[in-house]
Design an enzyme around this catalytic site. Structure first.
Site, PDB file in Angstrom:
ATOM      1  N   CYS A  38      10.208  -1.937  16.816  1.00  0.00           N
ATOM      2  CA  CYS A  38      10.493  -0.811  17.704  1.00  0.00           C
ATOM      3  C   CYS A  38      11.839  -1.046  18.375  1.00  0.00           C
ATOM      4  O   CYS A  38      12.361  -2.156  18.367  1.00  0.00           O
ATOM      5  CB  CYS A  38       9.376  -0.730  18.739  1.00  0.00           C
ATOM      6  SG  CYS A  38       9.574   0.583  19.959  1.00  0.00           S
TER       7      CYS A  38
ATOM      8  N   ASP B   3      -3.624   8.446   3.263  1.00  0.00           N
ATOM      9  CA  ASP B   3      -2.539   8.343   2.288  1.00  0.00           C
ATOM     10  C   ASP B   3      -1.610   9.553   2.220  1.00  0.00           C
ATOM     11  O   ASP B   3      -0.596   9.512   1.536  1.00  0.00           O
ATOM     12  CB  ASP B   3      -3.117   8.078   0.894  1.00  0.00           C
ATOM     13  CG  ASP B   3      -4.258   9.040   0.567  1.00  0.00           C
ATOM     14  OD1 ASP B   3      -4.069  10.260   0.749  1.00  0.00           O
ATOM     15  OD2 ASP B   3      -5.330   8.571   0.155  1.00  0.00           O
TER      16      ASP B   3
ATOM     17  N   CYS C  44       5.056   1.715  18.183  1.00  0.00           N
ATOM     18  CA  CYS C  44       5.179   0.443  18.899  1.00  0.00           C
ATOM     19  C   CYS C  44       3.802  -0.178  19.176  1.00  0.00           C
ATOM     20  O   CYS C  44       2.917   0.491  19.687  1.00  0.00           O
ATOM     21  CB  CYS C  44       5.897   0.689  20.220  1.00  0.00           C
ATOM     22  SG  CYS C  44       6.141  -0.799  21.194  1.00  0.00           S
TER      23      CYS C  44
ATOM     24  N   VAL D  15     -19.725  12.175  -6.954  1.00  0.00           N
ATOM     25  CA  VAL D  15     -20.132  11.621  -8.254  1.00  0.00           C
ATOM     26  C   VAL D  15     -21.586  11.161  -8.262  1.00  0.00           C
ATOM     27  O   VAL D  15     -22.161  10.952  -9.322  1.00  0.00           O
ATOM     28  CB  VAL D  15     -19.214  10.454  -8.702  1.00  0.00           C
ATOM     29  CG1 VAL D  15     -17.857  10.986  -9.134  1.00  0.00           C
ATOM     30  CG2 VAL D  15     -19.075   9.422  -7.593  1.00  0.00           C
ATOM     31  N   GLU D  16     -22.151  10.988  -7.086  1.00  0.00           N
ATOM     32  CA  GLU D  16     -23.569  10.608  -7.030  1.00  0.00           C
ATOM     33  C   GLU D  16     -24.232  11.289  -5.835  1.00  0.00           C
ATOM     34  O   GLU D  16     -23.543  11.755  -4.933  1.00  0.00           O
ATOM     35  CB  GLU D  16     -23.713   9.086  -6.928  1.00  0.00           C
ATOM     36  CG  GLU D  16     -22.963   8.521  -5.747  1.00  0.00           C
ATOM     37  CD  GLU D  16     -22.836   7.004  -5.780  1.00  0.00           C
ATOM     38  OE1 GLU D  16     -23.106   6.402  -6.833  1.00  0.00           O
ATOM     39  OE2 GLU D  16     -22.478   6.436  -4.741  1.00  0.00           O
TER      40      GLU D  16
ATOM     41  N   HIS E  62      -8.766   9.139  10.519  1.00  0.00           N
ATOM     42  CA  HIS E  62      -8.444   7.710  10.559  1.00  0.00           C
ATOM     43  C   HIS E  62      -6.946   7.468  10.668  1.00  0.00           C
ATOM     44  O   HIS E  62      -6.449   6.388  10.346  1.00  0.00           O
ATOM     45  CB  HIS E  62      -9.012   6.990   9.331  1.00  0.00           C
ATOM     46  CG  HIS E  62     -10.511   6.867   9.365  1.00  0.00           C
ATOM     47  ND1 HIS E  62     -11.214   6.126   8.458  1.00  0.00           N
ATOM     48  CD2 HIS E  62     -11.432   7.375  10.212  1.00  0.00           C
ATOM     49  CE1 HIS E  62     -12.524   6.194   8.736  1.00  0.00           C
ATOM     50  NE2 HIS E  62     -12.668   6.961   9.802  1.00  0.00           N
TER      51      HIS E  62
ATOM     52  N   ARG F 232       0.832  -1.213   0.000  1.00  0.00           N
ATOM     53  CA  ARG F 232       0.000   0.000   0.000  1.00  0.00           C
ATOM     54  C   ARG F 232       0.857   1.250   0.000  1.00  0.00           C
ATOM     55  O   ARG F 232       0.578   2.213  -0.679  1.00  0.00           O
ATOM     56  CB  ARG F 232      -0.892   0.028   1.251  1.00  0.00           C
ATOM     57  CG  ARG F 232      -2.181  -0.705   1.066  1.00  0.00           C
ATOM     58  CD  ARG F 232      -3.052  -0.537   2.286  1.00  0.00           C
ATOM     59  NE  ARG F 232      -3.643   0.788   2.378  1.00  0.00           N
ATOM     60  CZ  ARG F 232      -4.331   1.213   3.444  1.00  0.00           C
ATOM     61  NH1 ARG F 232      -4.487   0.424   4.498  1.00  0.00           N
ATOM     62  NH2 ARG F 232      -4.868   2.408   3.459  1.00  0.00           N
TER      63      ARG F 232
ATOM     64  N   ALA G  41     -14.190  15.498  -8.060  1.00  0.00           N
ATOM     65  CA  ALA G  41     -13.537  16.585  -7.328  1.00  0.00           C
ATOM     66  C   ALA G  41     -12.413  17.211  -8.151  1.00  0.00           C
ATOM     67  O   ALA G  41     -12.222  18.429  -8.133  1.00  0.00           O
ATOM     68  CB  ALA G  41     -12.990  16.058  -6.005  1.00  0.00           C
TER      69      ALA G  41
HETATM   70 ZN    ZN Z   1       8.361  -0.305  21.746  1.00  0.00          ZN
END
Ligand code: ZN
Length: 223
Positions: free
Chosen positions: A125, A79, A102, A191-192, A94, A45, A209
């Protein structure tokens, strides 16, 4: 916003959740059970995100921020495309894919999610525990400060731009309602149609957009 720049979304036809069970990839239990699988997925990702270029809609927002001074953006996207486009005040409901920390919350540092950090999977970590991405995982609360600030802004604004959301995800879907309740107006771009499209004080523009936002900003810039 992000789908138009090529980010795969979670819901919908092309969504991630068609391929994987959400609980396996995006939960603390999932990371502990199979850190290799999960981190491979995040590495993919992240690589996909690194290659993305924010579309013209993001650039228009950054320009709007320049023109109007304060223009906080509230997003459910993780992102970092808003920041990549030059927006400086972004409230990430989010969390963010750009950092990791960690899994055992040892109080250690936050790590920038770079390909280098992910050159060894799973990343660890300093205390030896594995890392978790700083995105909100299943079963976790949204970051409280971000949420509080988002609602404060919604309740005190005159105008809210609501861009590219189906209003399906609570509690972000409550933000436009909070704005309307306090007398604000809304310009919606999607878009809708959505549940708020027919409400009074909402101007609903159907379109992408990346095409609509530049036109709005262009109109503002005309003397
Ligand atoms: Zn740690």
């Amino acid at each position: 916003m992000s789908r138009e720049s090529g980010v795969r979304t979670f819901r919908g036809e092309e969504g991630y959740w068609k391929e994987h069970r959400a609980e396996d990839l995006a939960s603390i239990e999932g990371i502990r059970r199979d850190p290799f699988l999960v981190w491979e997925w995040y590495r993919k990702r992240l690589r996909a995100c690194d290659d993305l270029v924010p579309h013209e809609g993001y650039r228009a927002l950054a320009r709007l921020q320049e023109l109007r001074g304060k223009l906080p953006a509230i997003t459910q996207n993780v992102d970092g495309l808003h920041q990549k486009a030059g927006l400086t005040d972004v409230i990430e409901l989010h969390g963010s894919l750009r950092t990791a920390s960690c899994i055992d919350d040892c109080g250690g540092p936050t790590f920038a999610m770079t390909q280098q950090l992910l050159s060894r999977i799973p990343p660890k970590c300093r205390c030896g525990s594995i890392l978790r991405p700083d995105v909100v995982l299943f079963g976790e609360q949204l970051p409280l400060n971000a949420l509080k600030r988002a609602f404060r802004l919604a309740e005190s604004c005159d105008l809210m731009l609501v861009i590219g959301t189906s209003m399906a995800v609570f509690p972000a879907s409550e933000l436009p309602i909070a704005a309307l309740r306090n007398g604000a107006r809304i310009i919606e771009i999607n878009v809708e149609p959505t549940p708020i499209s027919p409400l009074s004080n909402v101007i609903s523009i159907q379109g992408e957009a990346g095409k609509v936002l530049p036109k709005i900003v262009e109109a503002l810039e005309k003397p």
